[in-house]
Design an enzyme around this catalytic site. Structure first.
Site, PDB file in Angstrom:
ATOM      1  N   GLU A  32      45.982  38.447  48.085  1.00  0.00           N
ATOM      2  CA  GLU A  32      45.115  37.556  47.305  1.00  0.00           C
ATOM      3  C   GLU A  32      44.941  36.233  48.042  1.00  0.00           C
ATOM      4  OE1 GLU A  32      43.050  38.995  45.141  1.00  0.00           O
ATOM      5  OE2 GLU A  32      44.761  39.765  44.037  1.00  0.00           O
ATOM      6  N   ASP A 170      35.553  41.249  47.815  1.00  0.00           N
ATOM      7  CA  ASP A 170      34.944  41.885  46.641  1.00  0.00           C
ATOM      8  C   ASP A 170      33.697  42.674  47.019  1.00  0.00           C
ATOM      9  OD1 ASP A 170      36.887  40.329  45.561  1.00  0.00           O
ATOM     10  OD2 ASP A 170      35.548  38.935  44.546  1.00  0.00           O
TER      11      ASP A 170
HETATM   12  C1  GLA Z   1      37.860  36.145  44.315  1.00  0.00           C
HETATM   13  C2  GLA Z   1      36.987  36.014  45.544  1.00  0.00           C
HETATM   14  C3  GLA Z   1      37.548  36.843  46.705  1.00  0.00           C
HETATM   15  C4  GLA Z   1      39.028  36.553  46.929  1.00  0.00           C
HETATM   16  C5  GLA Z   1      39.801  36.586  45.611  1.00  0.00           C
HETATM   17  C6  GLA Z   1      41.220  36.121  45.781  1.00  0.00           C
HETATM   18  O1  GLA Z   1      37.821  37.452  43.816  1.00  0.00           O
HETATM   19  O2  GLA Z   1      35.667  36.423  45.273  1.00  0.00           O
HETATM   20  O3  GLA Z   1      36.797  36.628  47.866  1.00  0.00           O
HETATM   21  O4  GLA Z   1      39.190  35.340  47.590  1.00  0.00           O
HETATM   22  O5  GLA Z   1      39.197  35.784  44.616  1.00  0.00           O
HETATM   23  O6  GLA Z   1      41.921  37.003  46.585  1.00  0.00           O
END
Ligand code: GLA
Length: 381
Positions: A32, A170
């Protein structure tokens, strides 16, 4: 079902059969806040997502309808700009702008979409929507964009039109996901290694705090700024290239909060790689320990958790049938991911629901999800 509702709404409105796209949300096993540090993540596409119906418009302008919100808006394809105080609209406008910036021509179209990912649950409904739009328009107008080009258009829409400086996890997971598979993604060269997910006696269970996080919250962008500041001081391209010894050497130039945040990223990157090894060795308990350690770092070092998430992880820790649990996604709300014994799912779901209700006076939601293929056309509607 959402899928039927999207198709029937389109047909009733436009009297034609639409082209239908499904674009999934994602979960993340571990890794994360590492993606925007050129690091490693371990996501998978899920069987919840956005259904989007497309067709050509004869009206000289576009109409987009969000059935979940019961909202619709009409716009022209000329001089696309972000709307002020907009919600879903800017994801769509941002993607169109990105397509146009690549010199690709699109004509007026109609769109109806809806989804079954709860908003703000940390399951990336936003990436699912962006990918649905770019993928659908690519198909409808034969734009010949590669999947990789499409995910960067999606990400850029979020940066420029929504204001969240997100990483690529994502959009990648939603576009490239594979059934029953998680992807160990290197966010620097955007290459991934697929892992077939079968935890034998264990399975994944998501528990939603129903605390809606909002990434546009400056908290997300601020953390990204801290990472960039520390990288600069370390004279590296990204924290991916740092280690704790190098970080220690510049510790007098940053405050202790910044130190802990950078240290978290360095350690989380190591954990993701170890998680790959644990997974390859079928070591569920090794994987679980890494997942608990990830939460510990997110809570205490990176400081993106919240009381409700911590409560759920503490409950999991006290349950011998759970190998690992942590908050998932950007943080400040949304879901925990739990690796739980299949035989314990029913009883744990009951006890966690009761405990959560008693503690916070509101309900949590429990999702037993399957890992799905990435953004694709649905042909049999
Ligand atoms: C969100 C962002 C991702 C990532 C997560 C944390 O989902 O869109 O790009 O940084 O937070 O891991």
């Amino acid at each position: 079902m959402v899928r039927q509702k999207v198709v029937s709404t389109y047909q009733e409105k436009y009297g034609q059969k639409p082209m239908l796209v499904f674009s999934p949300g994602r979960l993340n096993i571990i890794g994360e806040h590492t993606d925007y540090n050129d690091g490693f993540v371990f996501p998978a596409a899920i069987d919840k997502g956005i259904y989007a119906a497309f067709g050509f418009s004869k009206e000289g302008q576009c109409t987009a309808e969000a059935i979940d919100m019961n909202e619709s808006f009409t716009f022209s394809l000329e001089s696309i700009k972000p709307l002020e105080k907009a919600g879903w609209h800017n994801y769509i406008l941002g993607v169109i702008h990105g397509i146009q910036e690549k010199g690709k021509m699109i004509a007026p179209f109609n769109l109806v979409f809806g989804g079954d990912i709860p908003e703000g649950a940390g399951l990336s409904s936003s990436a699912a929507l962006e990918n649905a739009i770019v993928f659908g328009l690519n198909e409808l107008f034969g734009l010949k964009l590669s999947k990789e080009e499409m995910i960067f258009i999606s990400q850029n829409a979020e940066h420029e039109f929504v204001g969240v400086k997100c990483g690529i996890m994502d959009q990648y997971a939603s576009m490239f996901g594979q059934k029953n598979t998680a992807l160990l993604l290197d966010c620097r060269d955007i290459s991934s290694r697929p892992f077939h997910i079968d935890f034998d006696a264990y399975q994944i269970l998501l528990i939603n705090t129903n605390v809606k996080h909002s990434l546009s919250d400056s908290a997300y962008n601020k953390r990204r700024e801290v990472c960039e500041k520390v990288s600069k001081l370390l004279k590296v391209n990204a924290l991916r290239d740092a280690d704790s010894i190098k970080l220690e050497a510049i510790s007098n130039q940053i405050n202790s909060e910044e130190f802990q945040m950078a240290l978290y990223v360095i350690q989380e990157n190591e954990r993701v790689q170890k998680a790959g090894q644990a997974m390859a060795a079928n070591d569920i308990h090794g994987l679980g320990k890494l997942i608990y350690a990830s939460h510990h770092g997110l809570q205490n070092q990176y400081k993106v958790s919240c009381e409700e998430l911590n409560f759920l992880v503490d409950l999991a820790k006290a349950c011998p049938n759970i190998a690992g649990s942590r908050m998932m996604g950007g943080g400040f709300g949304g879901c925990t991911i739990n690796i739980i014994k299949k035989e314990a799912v029913a009883s744990y779901s009951k006890s966690v629901s009761e405990a959560y209700l008693q503690q916070f006076g509101k309900s949590c939601s429990i999702y037993d999800i399957a890992l799905s293929d990435g953004t694709h056309l649905l042909t049999d509607n």
